[in-house]
Design a protein around this motif. Structure first.
Motif, PDB file in Angstrom:
ATOM      1  N   GLN A 297      74.340  11.799 -26.660  1.00 22.82           N
ATOM      2  CA  GLN A 297      75.436  11.065 -26.719  1.00 22.82           C
ATOM      3  C   GLN A 297      76.227  11.003 -27.756  1.00 22.82           C
ATOM      4  O   GLN A 297      75.996  11.247 -28.866  1.00 22.82           O
ATOM      5  N   ASP A 298      77.645  11.616 -27.391  1.00 26.55           N
ATOM      6  CA  ASP A 298      78.622  11.774 -28.098  1.00 26.55           C
ATOM      7  C   ASP A 298      78.051  12.853 -29.143  1.00 26.55           C
ATOM      8  O   ASP A 298      78.329  13.180 -30.462  1.00 26.55           O
ATOM      9  N   GLY A 299      77.565  13.782 -28.501  1.00 27.05           N
ATOM     10  CA  GLY A 299      77.215  15.334 -29.351  1.00 27.05           C
ATOM     11  C   GLY A 299      75.706  14.656 -29.981  1.00 27.05           C
ATOM     12  O   GLY A 299      75.272  15.865 -30.659  1.00 27.05           O
ATOM     13  N   GLU A 300      75.079  13.948 -29.991  1.00 27.61           N
ATOM     14  CA  GLU A 300      74.100  13.331 -31.025  1.00 27.61           C
ATOM     15  C   GLU A 300      72.817  13.355 -30.122  1.00 27.61           C
ATOM     16  O   GLU A 300      72.771  12.991 -29.014  1.00 27.61           O
ATOM     17  N   LEU A 301      71.613  13.679 -30.719  1.00 27.14           N
ATOM     18  CA  LEU A 301      70.424  13.529 -30.037  1.00 27.14           C
ATOM     19  C   LEU A 301      69.670  12.239 -30.203  1.00 27.14           C
ATOM     20  O   LEU A 301      69.479  11.979 -31.419  1.00 27.14           O
ATOM     21  N   PRO A 302      69.671  11.439 -29.500  1.00 27.17           N
ATOM     22  CA  PRO A 302      68.799  10.172 -29.523  1.00 27.17           C
ATOM     23  C   PRO A 302      67.324  10.543 -30.214  1.00 27.17           C
ATOM     24  O   PRO A 302      66.915  11.537 -30.084  1.00 27.17           O
ATOM     25  N   ASP A 303      66.817   9.408 -30.804  1.00 31.08           N
ATOM     26  CA  ASP A 303      65.671   9.847 -31.548  1.00 31.08           C
ATOM     27  C   ASP A 303      64.762   9.801 -30.715  1.00 31.08           C
ATOM     28  O   ASP A 303      64.420   9.129 -29.515  1.00 31.08           O
ATOM     29  N   TYR A 304      63.446  10.593 -30.829  1.00 32.77           N
ATOM     30  CA  TYR A 304      62.136  10.767 -30.212  1.00 32.77           C
ATOM     31  C   TYR A 304      61.245   9.521 -30.764  1.00 32.77           C
ATOM     32  O   TYR A 304      61.227   9.078 -31.845  1.00 32.77           O
ATOM     33  N   ASP A 305      60.990   8.460 -29.694  1.00 34.29           N
ATOM     34  CA  ASP A 305      60.211   7.298 -30.043  1.00 34.29           C
ATOM     35  C   ASP A 305      59.102   6.917 -29.260  1.00 34.29           C
ATOM     36  O   ASP A 305      58.490   5.635 -29.229  1.00 34.29           O
ATOM     37  N   LEU A 306      58.509   8.058 -28.705  1.00 29.22           N
ATOM     38  CA  LEU A 306      57.236   7.926 -27.896  1.00 29.22           C
ATOM     39  C   LEU A 306      56.009   7.665 -28.886  1.00 29.22           C
ATOM     40  O   LEU A 306      54.914   6.782 -28.318  1.00 29.22           O
ATOM     41  N   ARG A 307      55.777   8.191 -30.137  1.00 30.42           N
ATOM     42  CA  ARG A 307      54.931   8.185 -30.790  1.00 30.42           C
ATOM     43  C   ARG A 307      55.323   8.541 -32.315  1.00 30.42           C
ATOM     44  O   ARG A 307      56.294   9.227 -32.476  1.00 30.42           O
ATOM     45  N   ASP A 308      54.735   8.539 -33.472  1.00 30.74           N
ATOM     46  CA  ASP A 308      55.137   8.910 -34.640  1.00 30.74           C
ATOM     47  C   ASP A 308      54.734  10.365 -34.734  1.00 30.74           C
ATOM     48  O   ASP A 308      53.578  10.963 -34.250  1.00 30.74           O
ATOM     49  N   VAL A 309      55.708  11.271 -34.938  1.00 26.29           N
ATOM     50  CA  VAL A 309      55.390  12.965 -34.875  1.00 26.29           C
ATOM     51  C   VAL A 309      56.276  13.492 -36.333  1.00 26.29           C
ATOM     52  O   VAL A 309      57.015  12.526 -36.761  1.00 26.29           O
ATOM     53  N   ASP A 310      55.743  14.472 -36.824  1.00 23.40           N
ATOM     54  CA  ASP A 310      56.374  15.166 -37.882  1.00 23.40           C
ATOM     55  C   ASP A 310      57.758  15.763 -37.601  1.00 23.40           C
ATOM     56  O   ASP A 310      58.304  16.007 -38.393  1.00 23.40           O
ATOM     57  N   ASP A 311      57.802  16.237 -36.338  1.00 25.61           N
ATOM     58  CA  ASP A 311      58.937  16.769 -35.832  1.00 25.61           C
ATOM     59  C   ASP A 311      59.181  16.904 -34.275  1.00 25.61           C
ATOM     60  O   ASP A 311      58.460  16.232 -33.693  1.00 25.61           O
ATOM     61  N   THR A 312      60.134  17.589 -33.869  1.00 28.46           N
ATOM     62  CA  THR A 312      60.510  17.548 -32.618  1.00 28.46           C
ATOM     63  C   THR A 312      60.860  18.926 -32.058  1.00 28.46           C
ATOM     64  O   THR A 312      61.221  19.663 -32.730  1.00 28.46           O
ATOM     65  N   VAL A 313      60.718  19.121 -30.808  1.00 30.30           N
ATOM     66  CA  VAL A 313      60.936  20.449 -30.119  1.00 30.30           C
ATOM     67  C   VAL A 313      61.702  20.092 -29.133  1.00 30.30           C
ATOM     68  O   VAL A 313      61.284  19.182 -28.027  1.00 30.30           O
ATOM     69  N   VAL A 314      63.016  20.523 -29.132  1.00 28.88           N
ATOM     70  CA  VAL A 314      64.059  20.327 -28.115  1.00 28.88           C
ATOM     71  C   VAL A 314      63.999  21.558 -27.010  1.00 28.88           C
ATOM     72  O   VAL A 314      64.423  22.450 -27.502  1.00 28.88           O
ATOM     73  N   VAL A 315      64.166  20.880 -25.876  1.00 28.38           N
ATOM     74  CA  VAL A 315      64.000  21.955 -24.577  1.00 28.38           C
ATOM     75  C   VAL A 315      65.435  21.483 -23.670  1.00 28.38           C
ATOM     76  O   VAL A 315      65.390  20.271 -23.310  1.00 28.38           O
ATOM     77  N   ARG A 316      66.193  22.636 -23.498  1.00 25.39           N
ATOM     78  CA  ARG A 316      67.476  22.034 -22.481  1.00 25.39           C
ATOM     79  C   ARG A 316      66.594  22.431 -21.149  1.00 25.39           C
ATOM     80  O   ARG A 316      66.119  23.276 -20.939  1.00 25.39           O
TER      81      ARG A 316
END
Length: 151
Positions: free
Chosen positions: A124-143
């Motif tokens: 959204q406007d070039g920004e990645l929304p937050d991952y909010d399904l559970r508390d995690v240390d990081d995320t891995v983005v897959v297009r």
């Protein structure tokens, strides 16, 4: 170098399943296999074409033993993986590399190095929304492709 990441299905020891089967073992023999994430195999190939070809060669095994096959192509993104289908579409020229960043599948990454619960998002406007399904240390983005979005 183009990187391939095979993510094992729950309850499957991916390395064992692939390396105890002759055809898969032969296909993987020339690669240095690493475990970047828990129950995954990661390897480097020389190009996007060779990465897609390898994943296609392993298809019979991937259908049975993996949850996902990802490709990291530096000419598209240094940090965001491509789904198998998107990597193939970029290789074939069906999708322009610059047009690959709208539809995303974002995995949570735990402290133990495990990929958990993918969440489908759009920038959204070039920004990645937050991952909010559970508390995690990081995320891995897959297009992903538009047709894969929300599968």
């Amino acid at each position: 170098m183009t990187r391939v990441c095979l993510v094992g299905a729950d309850g499957v020891d991916l390395r064992t399943e692939l390396l105890t089967r002759e055809t898969a073992r032969e296909a993987l023999a020339t690669y240095d296999l690493r475990e970047e994430y828990r129950n995954s195999l990661v390897l480097d190939t020389i190009s996007l074409g060779s990465a897609v070809s390898l994943v296609n060669d392993l298809n019979w095994y991937l259908v049975r033993f993996t949850d996902d096959a990802l490709v990291l192509e530096p000419s598209v993104s240094e940090t965001e993986w491509l789904s198998r289908n998107l990597a193939e579409a970029v290789r074939d020229g069906a999708i322009d590399p610059e047009a690959t960043d709208e539809y995303l599948k974002v995995y949570g990454l735990t402290a133990e190095g495990e990929l958990v619960e993918p969440m489908y998002l759009t920038r959204q406007d070039g920004e990645l929304p937050d991952y909010d399904l559970r508390d995690v240390d990081d995320t891995v983005v897959v297009r992903v492709t538009e047709s894969e979005f929300g599968d």
